[in-house]
Design a protein around this motif. Sequence first.
Motif, short mmCIF file in Angstrom:
data_model
loop_
_atom_site.label_atom_id
_atom_site.label_comp_id
_atom_site.label_asym_id
_atom_site.label_seq_id
_atom_site.Cartn_x
_atom_site.Cartn_y
_atom_site.Cartn_z
N SER A 35 34.90 -23.75 24.49
CA SER A 35 33.33 -23.96 24.78
C SER A 35 33.55 -24.70 26.53
CB SER A 35 33.14 -25.04 23.95
OG SER A 35 32.71 -24.70 22.69
N TYR A 36 32.50 -24.41 27.22
CA TYR A 36 32.23 -25.14 28.44
C TYR A 36 31.41 -26.33 28.27
CZ TYR A 36 34.57 -21.00 30.53
OH TYR A 36 35.57 -20.02 30.74
N ASN A 37 32.01 -27.57 28.46
CA ASN A 37 30.69 -28.63 27.99
C ASN A 37 29.90 -28.62 26.94
OD1 ASN A 37 32.01 -29.87 30.61
ND2 ASN A 37 30.40 -28.32 31.71
N PRO B 31 28.79 -7.36 27.24
CA PRO B 31 27.98 -7.46 28.19
C PRO B 31 28.30 -8.76 29.00
CG PRO B 31 26.97 -7.99 26.25
CD PRO B 31 28.36 -7.18 25.98
N ARG B 32 27.42 -9.23 30.29
CA ARG B 32 27.74 -10.18 30.99
C ARG B 32 27.53 -11.61 30.10
NH1 ARG B 32 29.06 -9.55 35.56
NH2 ARG B 32 28.49 -7.92 36.77
N GLY B 33 28.41 -12.39 30.24
CA GLY B 33 28.57 -13.52 29.48
C GLY B 33 29.07 -13.52 28.02
N ALA B 34 29.58 -12.39 27.58
CA ALA B 34 30.13 -12.35 26.36
C ALA B 34 31.39 -12.85 26.01
CB ALA B 34 30.38 -10.77 26.23
N GLY B 35 32.22 -13.31 27.17
CA GLY B 35 33.38 -14.26 26.92
C GLY B 35 34.55 -13.30 27.53
N LYS B 36 34.48 -12.24 28.19
CA LYS B 36 35.48 -11.44 28.87
C LYS B 36 36.59 -12.38 29.73
CE LYS B 36 32.89 -8.39 30.53
NZ LYS B 36 31.62 -9.03 30.25
N THR B 37 36.13 -13.04 30.58
CA THR B 37 36.85 -13.87 31.42
C THR B 37 37.44 -15.05 30.73
OG1 THR B 37 35.55 -13.19 33.30
CG2 THR B 37 37.00 -15.02 33.70
N THR B 38 37.09 -15.55 29.84
CA THR B 38 37.24 -16.73 29.25
C THR B 38 38.48 -16.26 28.15
OG1 THR B 38 35.09 -17.63 29.15
CG2 THR B 38 36.64 -18.70 27.57
N LEU B 39 38.40 -15.14 27.68
CA LEU B 39 39.42 -14.70 26.90
C LEU B 39 40.72 -14.53 27.62
CD1 LEU B 39 40.51 -13.63 23.99
CD2 LEU B 39 39.44 -11.51 24.56
N THR C 246 36.16 -5.38 31.61
CA THR C 246 35.50 -4.37 32.37
C THR C 246 33.84 -4.39 31.83
OG1 THR C 246 35.19 -2.27 33.45
CG2 THR C 246 36.36 -2.31 31.50
N LEU C 247 33.04 -4.25 32.56
CA LEU C 247 31.61 -3.78 32.28
C LEU C 247 31.42 -2.24 32.32
CD1 LEU C 247 29.62 -6.42 34.17
CD2 LEU C 247 29.35 -6.10 31.81
N ASP C 248 32.57 -1.85 32.87
CA ASP C 248 32.27 -0.13 33.22
C ASP C 248 32.91 0.60 32.10
OD1 ASP C 248 32.52 2.25 34.35
OD2 ASP C 248 32.79 1.57 36.41
N1 LIG Z 1 33.18 -22.60 34.19
C1 LIG Z 1 32.03 -22.38 33.45
N2 LIG Z 1 31.26 -23.48 33.19
C2 LIG Z 1 30.44 -23.23 32.31
N3 LIG Z 1 30.03 -22.29 31.56
C3 LIG Z 1 30.75 -21.24 31.62
C4 LIG Z 1 31.75 -21.43 32.81
N4 LIG Z 1 32.48 -19.98 32.64
C5 LIG Z 1 31.58 -19.31 32.22
N5 LIG Z 1 30.80 -20.07 31.40
C6 LIG Z 1 29.77 -19.45 30.20
O1 LIG Z 1 30.64 -18.91 29.15
C7 LIG Z 1 29.98 -17.68 28.66
C8 LIG Z 1 31.13 -16.57 28.83
O2 LIG Z 1 31.62 -16.55 30.21
P1 LIG Z 1 32.28 -15.60 30.61
O3 LIG Z 1 32.55 -15.51 32.25
O4 LIG Z 1 33.85 -15.59 29.83
O5 LIG Z 1 31.92 -14.21 30.46
P2 LIG Z 1 32.15 -12.39 30.78
O6 LIG Z 1 31.93 -11.63 29.71
O7 LIG Z 1 33.38 -12.53 31.58
O8 LIG Z 1 31.04 -12.37 31.90
P3 LIG Z 1 30.80 -11.76 33.26
O9 LIG Z 1 30.87 -10.05 32.85
O10 LIG Z 1 29.32 -12.02 33.67
O11 LIG Z 1 31.94 -12.15 34.12
C9 LIG Z 1 28.95 -17.58 29.46
O12 LIG Z 1 27.84 -17.97 28.83
C10 LIG Z 1 29.12 -18.32 30.89
O13 LIG Z 1 27.76 -18.71 31.42
#
Ligand SMILES: Nc1ncnc2c1ncn2[C@@H]1O[C@H](COP(=O)(O)OP(=O)(O)OP(=O)(O)O)[C@@H](O)[C@H]1O
Length: 245
Positions: free
Chosen positions: A18-20, A43-51, A203-205
């Motif tokens: 969780s972020y905050n 999709p955007r915001g799904a959590g890919k980067t966080t994973l 990737t989104l692609d």
């Molecule tokens: N540094 C941060 N601070 C607060 N919220 C964050 C932060 N990074 C990501 N989030 C939130 O966490 C959720 C997952 O984000 P994440 O970037 O992991 O998704 P994503 O699938 O990689 O999205 P994208 O395709 O847009 O890069 C989203 O709701 C995003 O807004």
Amino acid sequence: MVAPPDNDVLWARGLHYSYNGSPALTGVSVGVRECEILAVTGPRGAGKTTLLKCLSGQLLADPGEVWFNSAPVHTLSRSARERLRRERFGWIDTEPHLVPELTGWENAALPLLARGIGHRAAKRTAGEWLERLDVGDCARKRPAALTQAQRQRVAIARALAGEPTVVFADEPTAPLHTADRAQVLRTLTTAARSHQITVVLATLDEENAALADRTVTLVDGRRGGAIPAPEAPGGEGRAACSVSA
Ligand SMILES: Nc1ncnc2c1ncn2[C@@H]1O[C@H](COP(=O)(O)OP(=O)(O)OP(=O)(O)O)[C@@H](O)[C@H]1O
């Protein structure tokens, strides 16, 4: 603790992050097999980067377990995780983030120099990787003199030059022109396969995902279905890797 399967180079169980207080991952489990190219879509915001950041030890899941080569990462100290990232992992970001004052080869050699490898050997290895990635002529140029596609290839060379076990690539072709995308990604996957480097690709692609061996999908921080990707054209695929899943 239950040990992960032997043929998973990375294995994660029940990742929450969780972020905050806003959940980004809610109970994601995934295994990454040795030498495979795994696409993480959604999709955007799904959590890919966080994973990817949790799998690479940049973020600590809470709760959740990450194992690398059957050893726990989630219990390592911060400095041990940093060492793991420096020595065994590579990271390719959406933007190249090259050091503007350094030439192409100096940028590509950074992980080697950080590991204490001598200047001459680091220069030779970086130069070989730039050649492999079709940017050998960029070795002496600074990033400002390069196109975005060339800069991203230099960043890919930097990630691969230390021959990491796993490379994490976070939408690495997003800022490129359509014409450059497939070519840059194919160069990355071909180089990774020929050097037995595992790739986790966010990737989104869909076209990018088609170059992977397997795809996992995230939706709202959870796993969707896992589907095997179709065999990539041009003879790429698991057969090119020496270790089977
Ligand atoms: N540094 C941060 N601070 C607060 N919220 C964050 C932060 N990074 C990501 N989030 C939130 O966490 C959720 C997952 O984000 P994440 O970037 O992991 O998704 P994503 O699938 O990689 O999205 P994208 O395709 O847009 O890069 C989203 O709701 C995003 O807004």
